[in-house]
Structures are given as C-alpha cells and as structure tokens.
Design a protein around this motif. Sequence first.
Motif, mmCIF file in Angstrom:
data_model
loop_
_atom_site.group_PDB
_atom_site.id
_atom_site.type_symbol
_atom_site.label_atom_id
_atom_site.label_comp_id
_atom_site.label_asym_id
_atom_site.label_seq_id
_atom_site.Cartn_x
_atom_site.Cartn_y
_atom_site.Cartn_z
ATOM 1 N N THR A 172 0.845 -1.240 -0.026
ATOM 2 C CA THR A 172 0.084 0.036 -0.191
ATOM 3 C C THR A 172 1.081 1.152 -0.043
ATOM 4 O O THR A 172 0.439 2.324 -0.321
ATOM 5 N N SER A 173 2.347 1.092 0.401
ATOM 6 C CA SER A 173 3.142 2.369 0.569
ATOM 7 C C SER A 173 4.455 1.871 0.186
ATOM 8 O O SER A 173 4.797 0.789 0.596
ATOM 9 N N SER B 76 -2.962 -0.813 -5.659
ATOM 10 C CA SER B 76 -3.091 -0.859 -4.386
ATOM 11 C C SER B 76 -1.965 0.383 -3.442
ATOM 12 O O SER B 76 -2.605 0.565 -2.450
ATOM 13 N N THR C 279 -0.775 3.743 -2.264
ATOM 14 C CA THR C 279 -1.211 5.280 -2.018
ATOM 15 C C THR C 279 -0.397 6.253 -1.989
ATOM 16 O O THR C 279 -0.736 7.450 -2.218
ATOM 17 N N SER D 132 -4.345 5.504 -7.888
ATOM 18 C CA SER D 132 -4.549 5.065 -6.284
ATOM 19 C C SER D 132 -3.435 6.200 -5.698
ATOM 20 O O SER D 132 -3.865 6.409 -4.666
#
Length: 331
Positions: free
Chosen positions: A180-181, A201, A203, A224
């Motif tokens: 996610t990061s 996925s 961000t 995203s």
Amino acid sequence: MSNNSDFQIEDGVLIEYTGKDKDVVIPDSVTSIGENAFYWCGSLTSIIIPDSMTSIGDSAFYECKSLTSITIPDSVTSIGRYAFYGCTSLTSITIPDSVTSIGYEAFCGCKSLTSITIPNSVISIGYNAFCGCKSLTSIIITDLKAWLEIDFGNYWSDSRYNFFLRNNKITKLTIPDDVTSIGNGAFSDCKSLTSITIPDSVTSIGKDAFGGCESLTSITIPDSVTSIGEEAFCVCESLTSITIPNSVTSIGEFAFSGCTSLTSITIPNSVTSIGENVFEDCTSLTSITIPDSVISIGYRAFYECENLTSITIPDSVTSIGDCAFSDCTSL
C-alpha cells in the motif's frame, strides 16, 4: 563480574574488553554487548559471539579498524547505533534472520565491505546505516514485500548500489499487489533500476523512495497514489517523462529536482500547490502547463530549468515564491 580479567561483565552485559588479543571469543555468560565495549580496540581482527547473545549495543565495535570478520549468531535481534562504525577492514558480515533492527550509522565507514544481505526479519534500518561504505556495491534483499515494509527513517545510505532480489539483479521492478505504500528511501540510489511497475494498491510514495536511480527511464504512477514524497525521484537522470495521475494532491519538495533528462511532465488538476524546488535543475524541460487548480508556486520551483521556453500560469495562482523561475535563461 567474570573470572576472566580481560572482560568486565555485569548481569550478562559485557561492559568493557580490556585485553589486547587479536582473536577474541566472548564468554557464553554474556547476553549482550554493551555500549563502547570494544571501543577503539585497534588490535582486534576477529571475534566469536556466543549463541547466548541477544543484542549488540551502540558503538560496540566503534573504530575497530583491524576487525576483518565477525559472525553474528541467530540469537541477536538488534544491532545498535554506530555498532561497527569505522571498521575499515571489515570485508563481509552476515546478518541473521533473527535481527529486526539495524541502528543509525551502524556500518558507517566500513569502506572494505562489498556486499550485505538484509534478511526479511529486519523492520527498521537507521539513518545512514551504510554511509561511507565506499566498496559496497550490492544490497541483497531476501523478500521484496518485507523490504518495502522496513522503516528507513529519513535516509539509510549515501552511495549507489546494485540491488539483488535473492540472486537476481533488480533492473525491472514490479511492486507486489498487496503493498500500500513505498517507504522512505526504499530504493534510493539503486543504480541498476531501469523501470518500475506500481500496482493500484499503492497510495503513497515516500521520501527519497527512488531518488538517485540514475538508470531509471520510465515509471507509471497509478490513479491510487495520492501523495509523492520529498525527493521521491530526485536526480533520476535518465527519466525522460512522467505522468502524474489526477489522484495526486501533494508533491513534496525536490520531488523531481535534478531529473536532467525530463522533457515533459503532466501536472493534474488535483494538485493545488507546486512546492519548493520540485522541478529545480530539470535542464531538459522545455514547456509546462500549470492547471487551474494550482494556487501557489514555491521557492525555486523551476530554478535553473535552462531550456524552459514557455510556461502557462493560470489566474488561480495567487503566490509565486522567490527565485521560482530564476536562471530559466530561455524564458
């Protein structure tokens, strides 16, 4: 206190080694090596650490300039700040799967160290952990997802490396779908990296995540992503173009500074401010359109963009920082 007069041990902590031996075997009774325990032990060339050991303290082997090898047992979970600072003769070290943290400047100045393997147990690597390791050319990663989840603090290196995922040099990087990061400094100065695929996925892209990736020519940022950190792609000298998606609302300072091959960039309507030094020294950038959403252009935002011939500034912009377009000699 140990019966061995060379070791000062208190409650399992090795406080100080006072001997002059070149080859040292630490007693089994020791559970941790304390701060400065072997500080400036110039004669020390090798050391054997017992399986009872759980931690190596701050500055434990600071400036042990003759130390060439060390075996860290699987029982050790942390390597402290400056632990091997200035161990200029250290050529190799194996970090076991038990280690979870590597401290600030832990191996700084180990100028003979050529490669290092980071196990997937590591969750934090301190600032400048490998700074000044002039011979270090290879960082071997055992698990990509685990690597991306490491807390690097601000920066963790000051040199450029080839990264290897197990035995394969990383040139084309595909980030796993469940990430996610992308953390601060994750692939900073990865000189072999040519392209990156980032999944939907993700961000956020952290500070200096890909800074100094000198061979990086292309990257696609998915819809995203909402934020691009400071220096995220700074000095990516081979990057020629980049499209920032409409999802991005903030671009950090120096994010694309020094991208000297960057000829075009698209800034989306979602961006409200162009921060300080964001495109500084993008010497190949010829034109740019700033969308109506932008209300401020920061200090030195386009400084030394010497080939910039045209720029469209919308009425929405209410503030332009000092030197924002200084030394844009073609404007």
